[in-house]
Design an enzyme around this catalytic site. Structure first.
Site, PDB file in Angstrom:
ATOM      1  N   LYS A  89       0.709  -1.187  -0.216  1.00 51.92           N
ATOM      2  CA  LYS A  89      -0.019   0.089  -0.177  1.00 51.92           C
ATOM      3  C   LYS A  89       0.959   1.221   0.025  1.00 51.92           C
ATOM      4  O   LYS A  89       0.512   2.385  -0.568  1.00 51.92           O
ATOM      5  CB  LYS A  89      -0.982  -0.267   1.294  1.00 51.92           C
ATOM      6  CG  LYS A  89      -2.078  -0.883   1.202  1.00 51.92           C
ATOM      7  CD  LYS A  89      -2.685  -1.199   2.413  1.00 51.92           C
ATOM      8  CE  LYS A  89      -3.932  -1.985   2.584  1.00 51.92           C
ATOM      9  NZ  LYS A  89      -4.585  -2.374   3.926  1.00 51.92           N
ATOM     10  N   GLN A 135      -4.696  -1.403  10.186  1.00 57.76           N
ATOM     11  CA  GLN A 135      -4.726  -2.910   9.533  1.00 57.76           C
ATOM     12  C   GLN A 135      -5.285  -3.867  10.373  1.00 57.76           C
ATOM     13  O   GLN A 135      -4.942  -3.879  11.288  1.00 57.76           O
ATOM     14  CB  GLN A 135      -3.164  -3.183   9.043  1.00 57.76           C
ATOM     15  CG  GLN A 135      -2.972  -4.514   8.467  1.00 57.76           C
ATOM     16  CD  GLN A 135      -3.542  -4.601   7.184  1.00 57.76           C
ATOM     17  OE1 GLN A 135      -3.601  -3.310   6.093  1.00 57.76           O
ATOM     18  NE2 GLN A 135      -4.333  -5.737   6.665  1.00 57.76           N
ATOM     19  N   ASP A 143     -11.232   2.900   4.706  1.00 54.11           N
ATOM     20  CA  ASP A 143     -11.577   1.523   4.559  1.00 54.11           C
ATOM     21  C   ASP A 143     -12.966   1.498   4.384  1.00 54.11           C
ATOM     22  O   ASP A 143     -13.648   0.194   4.153  1.00 54.11           O
ATOM     23  CB  ASP A 143     -11.258   0.745   5.725  1.00 54.11           C
ATOM     24  CG  ASP A 143      -9.949  -0.109   5.455  1.00 54.11           C
ATOM     25  OD1 ASP A 143      -9.913  -0.448   4.376  1.00 54.11           O
ATOM     26  OD2 ASP A 143      -9.298  -0.557   6.253  1.00 54.11           O
TER      27      ASP A 143
END
Length: 297
Positions: free
Chosen positions: A53, A97, A120
């Protein structure tokens, strides 16, 4: 005739190319988009994913803030960090995460993120706005699947779609996006799960089958009708003594088996995965543009 291979890498690259001028325009105004990625612990898969990422951000000019914390980090410490990032004008998107260590309540942490920075798309407010068809930052994998279908010429509108899997991350939000009255939606959607009787009967009637249950090669050719489109969200490690690393990656669909019967299929790897990462960049840029437009940064 073999199935069309839906190339997630190519589609993701096209989207990143579309994002570059938007990032450049923001940067030229002194408002470079910024993504903060928080990783707690040293899970190898998470480390690899986070590193990828960060590379993605660098390639199109998004600022990346890499925040790696020891596994022993307390929930209170993590929440305090999220609060700081919520108030940091250089940060437009916050990604914590998953999975988090067992001693941390993931829902509590995700709900602490400012919805305006929820790239997200997991915050209850983001999901609620999505359900109502209102502007929102959408969950990355479901959004990526919809983009793949549209850009590969398989618009879901009017189609029968079966999703195998009802997770909060993929199955549930994807079912909503596909059913909404919006571009990439207007499908008739059935969601299957562990309590569904005779899943094969349902998938056999579907125009599009989306496998997202985390079960290696669960979906086989005898479960779909000829010409169906198969989107494979799963990524599973299967032991393979012949492989260099001692394992190989397979999806939730039996790829080789389905090639001869489906009209189109996504590979694993190289299918949905690149799309998920790219939609994270897309959401970061959208969040940056929205925050600049409202004068919140």
């Amino acid at each position: 005739m073999k199935a069309q291979i839906i190339d997630g890498k190519k589609i993701a690259a096209d989207i990143r190319q579309e994002l570059e001028p938007r990032v450049a325009a923001l940067t030229a105004r002194g408002s470079k988009p910024g993504l903060a990625v928080v990783l707690v612990g040293d899970d190898p898969a998470s480390l690899s994913y986070v590193t990828a990422k960060e590379r993605d951000c660098e390639k199109i000019g998004i600022g990346s803030f890499d925040l790696r914390l020891p596994r022993e980090t307390t929930q209170e410490e993590l929440l305090a960090l999220v609060d700081r990032l919520n108030n940091d004008d250089q940060v437009d998107g916050i990604l914590v995460q998953l999975p988090l260590p067992d001693h941390i309540d993931a829902d509590c942490v995700l709900q602490r993120i400012d919805p305006a920075k929820d790239v997200d798309g997991f915050h209850p407010l983001s999901l609620g706005r999505m359900l109502l068809g209102l502007p929102a930052l959408l969950p990355c994998t479901p959004q990526g699947v919809v983009e793949m279908l549209q850009r590969s010429g398989h618009d879901p509108a009017g189609k029968e779609v079966v999703i195998i899997g009802r997770s909060n991350i993929v199955g549930k939000p994807l079912s909503v996006l596909l059913a909404l009255k919006r571009p990439g939606g207007n499908a008739t959607v059935t969601v299957c799960h562990s309590r569904t009787r005779d899943i094969a009967r349902l998938t056999a009637g579907a125009d599009i089958v989306i496998a997202a249950m985390g079960s290696p090669e669960f979906l086989t050719a005898d479960m779909i009708k000829p010409g169906a489109v198969v989107i494979d969200v799963g990524v599973n490690r299967v032991e393979d003594p012949q492989a260099k690393r001692g394992y190989r990656l397979v999806g939730d669909a039996a790829y080789q088996d389905l090639l001869e019967k489906a009209s189109a299929i996504t590979p694993v790897p190289g299918g949905v995965g690149p799309m998920t990462r790219t939609m994270l960049l897309h959401n970061t840029v959208c969040a940056a543009e929205a925050r600049r437009a409202t004068g919140t940064s």
